[in-house]
Each structure stands twice: as C-alpha cells, then as structure tokens.
Design a protein around this motif. Structure first.
Motif, PDB file in Angstrom:
ATOM      1  N   UNK A   1      47.047  47.334  32.736  1.00  0.00           N
ATOM      2  CA  UNK A   1      45.741  47.861  32.309  1.00  0.00           C
ATOM      3  C   UNK A   1      44.901  48.327  33.497  1.00  0.00           C
ATOM      4  N   UNK A   2      43.960  49.217  33.254  1.00  0.00           N
ATOM      5  CA  UNK A   2      43.093  49.684  34.358  1.00  0.00           C
ATOM      6  C   UNK A   2      42.172  48.575  34.846  1.00  0.00           C
ATOM      7  N   UNK A   3      41.842  48.666  36.128  1.00  0.00           N
ATOM      8  CA  UNK A   3      40.949  47.664  36.733  1.00  0.00           C
ATOM      9  C   UNK A   3      40.056  48.352  37.741  1.00  0.00           C
ATOM     10  N   UNK A   4      38.759  48.401  37.434  1.00  0.00           N
ATOM     11  CA  UNK A   4      37.765  48.981  38.335  1.00  0.00           C
ATOM     12  C   UNK A   4      36.797  47.889  38.765  1.00  0.00           C
ATOM     13  N   UNK A   5      36.591  47.703  40.080  1.00  0.00           N
ATOM     14  CA  UNK A   5      35.763  46.597  40.566  1.00  0.00           C
ATOM     15  C   UNK A   5      34.353  46.564  39.990  1.00  0.00           C
ATOM     16  N   UNK A   6      33.681  47.718  39.876  1.00  0.00           N
ATOM     17  CA  UNK A   6      32.287  47.736  39.419  1.00  0.00           C
ATOM     18  C   UNK A   6      32.211  47.678  37.903  1.00  0.00           C
ATOM     19  N   UNK A   7      33.036  48.482  37.224  1.00  0.00           N
ATOM     20  CA  UNK A   7      32.989  48.553  35.762  1.00  0.00           C
ATOM     21  C   UNK A   7      33.509  47.263  35.133  1.00  0.00           C
ATOM     22  N   UNK A   8      34.385  46.537  35.817  1.00  0.00           N
ATOM     23  CA  UNK A   8      34.959  45.319  35.250  1.00  0.00           C
ATOM     24  C   UNK A   8      33.914  44.258  34.959  1.00  0.00           C
ATOM     25  N   UNK A   9      32.778  44.306  35.648  1.00  0.00           N
ATOM     26  CA  UNK A   9      31.707  43.337  35.391  1.00  0.00           C
ATOM     27  C   UNK A   9      31.106  43.508  34.000  1.00  0.00           C
ATOM     28  N   UNK A  10      31.294  44.678  33.390  1.00  0.00           N
ATOM     29  CA  UNK A  10      30.776  44.934  32.042  1.00  0.00           C
ATOM     30  C   UNK A  10      31.760  44.514  30.960  1.00  0.00           C
ATOM     31  N   UNK A  11      32.912  43.999  31.357  1.00  0.00           N
ATOM     32  CA  UNK A  11      33.906  43.547  30.386  1.00  0.00           C
ATOM     33  C   UNK A  11      34.895  44.604  29.978  1.00  0.00           C
ATOM     34  N   UNK A  12      34.869  45.772  30.609  1.00  0.00           N
ATOM     35  CA  UNK A  12      35.828  46.841  30.324  1.00  0.00           C
ATOM     36  C   UNK A  12      36.543  47.209  31.621  1.00  0.00           C
ATOM     37  N   UNK A  13      37.795  47.690  31.455  1.00  0.00           N
ATOM     38  CA  UNK A  13      38.617  48.072  32.608  1.00  0.00           C
ATOM     39  C   UNK A  13      38.643  46.937  33.638  1.00  0.00           C
ATOM     40  N   UNK A  14      38.939  45.723  33.141  1.00  0.00           N
ATOM     41  CA  UNK A  14      38.939  44.535  33.986  1.00  0.00           C
ATOM     42  C   UNK A  14      40.328  43.982  34.250  1.00  0.00           C
ATOM     43  N   UNK A  15      41.359  44.751  33.936  1.00  0.00           N
ATOM     44  CA  UNK A  15      42.725  44.310  34.194  1.00  0.00           C
ATOM     45  C   UNK A  15      43.304  43.413  33.130  1.00  0.00           C
ATOM     46  N   UNK A  16      42.622  43.269  31.989  1.00  0.00           N
ATOM     47  CA  UNK A  16      43.113  42.411  30.913  1.00  0.00           C
ATOM     48  C   UNK A  16      43.636  43.267  29.767  1.00  0.00           C
TER      49      UNK A  16
END
Length: 343
Positions: free
Chosen positions: A89-104
C-alpha cells in the motif's frame, strides 16, 4: 444671424448677458489613461486576472514538473520488479497522519512492518512489485508527450489546410471542404482504432492516429477567420502594393489568427490525453511493461476491489491534467477575445 429663439413657446431675445465664457481646459485632455500594451501583453494580463486559469496553470505546471523530474530522482525504475514487495500500500509521511496512505491494507495491517520493508513507496506497488510513484509520473510524461505530438500534427495540418482553402476560395475551397466533410463524417474513434490496429501500438502510431482526424476542427476555425480577414482593407492594400501570397499569409493573415489557433491547441491537449488513456485502457495503446496513464488505469482496474489505490492514483492524475488544461483553455479563450476586454 439668429438673435431670437423660442423657449417654452415664447420668443426670447438673445443678449450677451445670457452667455458666460468658460476657460478652455488644457490639463488632462490629452493624457493617456491606459498604458500602451501589445495584444499578447494585454492577453497575459487578463489571463492572470482569471482565478480559474491561474489555478489550472498551477496544477498543470506542477504535474509537468513532476513528470519531468520525479522519475529522474526516484531510486526505483518503472520497469523494475520486486516480487517480495508485491501490492504494497502507499505510504506518505505527511498524509499518513490523517489515516490515509499510511502503509496499511484494507484490514488495517501494517504491510511494511509485516514484510520488513525498509523502503517507502509513496504510491505503493503493483501486482509485480513495481513502484507506482515512478510509473505514474513516467506515464504522465508519456501521455503529455503524445498529447503535444498530436497537437503539433493538428497545428501543421489544420492551419495549412484551413488557410489554403479560405485564401484561394472558389473551386479550391469547394473541393477541399468536401474532402474534409467526408473525413469528418467518419467517427474519429473508429479512425483511431483502425489506424492503431493496422500499425504497431506505440507513441508515434497513437499520435499519428489522432492526427488523421483531429485536425478538422482547427481547419474550420482557421478557415472562418481567414475568410473574414482576406477582404479587409489592409489585405487589399498589401495586394495592391504587390505582396506575394506567401507574404500575405505569413505577414498579415497568420498573425491575426494566432489567438484562436492557440486556444484550439489548448483544447486539443486534453482531448488527446483522454484518447490516449482510453486506447491504452482497452488495450489498443501502449502495452506493458511500458507505462502510460491509460496502462496504469487498466492494470489498477483489474485489482480494483482489493487494491483500489492502484486505479485511484493514476485516475486522479488524468482528471487533474484534463481539468487544468480545460480551465487554462477557457481562461485563454477569454483573454484573447477582444469582446471580453471590459468584462
């Protein structure tokens, strides 16, 4: 000399005391209240006053810069496969804090921790472990190149055909317009599909296929403007002074239709991007492992239920490209239209 006038049905004698001399105002009568600008300077000023056009320009420039430089600075190649990192899955350091694109994944499992992945895939990976970040921006580069190539063919063929047809007129115009009507009567999608089926799918063949039927709109616009201009006084004066046809076309007619030509090109680009994405999506465009936005959308569509990001990300880039180009084209159309100058 009149010394009496009728006011309210009464005759009034004109005398000197009825008049009051007013001194002449010589201050700002000859002052230039508007700065002197060329046509393109005025068009640029009005273009940047259009919020929609500015937003479209910012989005377009951002995508173009990413398409040029993002694959160059990525440590992954768009063709490189890594079976250990399949469908990450995609993982973006800044956007992952919003619960999306967090590597899950869809079940909430951290795939990076589960597979001990040290690298960070900003857009994730596909079914063969290829980096979607690099493939998306490489595909955007290919799609933009095909669109620009198709617009160049459209410009060369459409401007030449429409200009010659209108300038010489008469029997030449009648014959050329009947030929164009035959070409226009055939659906462009059918022409493009048959052209690509005959030749090998590729960047040049797709651009040539779009050029076969895409130039007719440009030819009509150029023809209408040349018909309007060729009998005006400055053209007749230049003919009287002995100017050749080539000089008349290049020196007088072409500069006066450059505005509508630019606007038509801006509307051709999103249409070409859409056609390329559509042809690649149905398997008639570029073929894997080559990357284009249409190819990526086709690959993501096959895994839509379990891995929606594979289709959502390239689809978003296509939508942003078409959206930004249409916004910019609308603003440019208003900027080059003299009727919109005071609006």
């Amino acid at each position: 000399m009149v010394d009496k006038v009728i006011i309210d049905d009464q005759e009034v004698q004109l005398t000197a005391d009825l008049f009051e001399p007013i001194p002449a105002q010589t201050g700002d009568n000859e002052a230039i209240t508007r700065p002197s600008m060329t046509f393109w300077q005025d068009a640029r000023k009005r273009l940047f006053k259009n919020p929609g056009a500015v937003v479209g320009l910012i989005i377009l420039v951002s995508i173009v810069l990413m398409a040029i430089f993002a694959p160059m600075f990525s440590k992954f190649d768009y063709k490189s496969q890594n079976i250990r990192h399949v469908k990450v899955p995609p993982k973006m350091p800044i956007v992952s804090a919003l619960g999306v694109m967090n590597g899950k994944d869809s079940k909430g499992v951290d795939v990076y921790a589960e597979k001990n992945i040290d690298e960070t895939y900003l857009f994730g990976t596909d079914s063969l472990g290829r980096d979607i970040w690099t493939r998306v921006w490489t595909g955007a580069r290919v799609s933009l190149f095909i669109a620009v190539l198709a617009a160049i063919f459209d410009l060369i063929i459409g401007v030449s055909y429409g200009g010659i047809s209108a300038y010489y007129g008469g029997r030449v115009d009648i014959i050329m317009q009947r030929i164009m009507e035959v070409i226009t009567g055939i659906p462009s999608l059918v022409v493009v599909t048959l052209f690509i089926m005959v030749f090998n799918p590729g960047i040049v063949s797709i651009a040539l296929a779009m050029a076969v039927s895409g130039w007719t709109g440009m030819a009509r616009v150029v023809r209408s403007h040349v018909l309007r201009l060729k009998n005006q006084e400055f053209i007749l004066a230049s003919k009287t002074l002995g100017s050749s046809d080539i000089r008349l076309i290049l020196k007088h007619l072409f500069p006066n239709v450059i505005g509508p030509i630019v606007v038509m090109i801006m509307f051709t680009l999103p249409s070409a991007i859409f056609y390329e994405a559509f042809l690649s999506f149905i398997g008639l465009g570029l073929q894997p492992p080559d990357a284009s936005l249409g190819v990526l959308i086709n690959e993501g569509f096959q895994a839509l239920q379990n891995y929606p990001y594979m289709m959502f990300i390239p689809s978003t880039v296509v939508c942003l490209l078409i959206f930004s180009l249409n916004l910019l084209a609308d603003g440019l159309r208003d900027a080059v239209d003299p009727k919109m100058r005071n609006q």
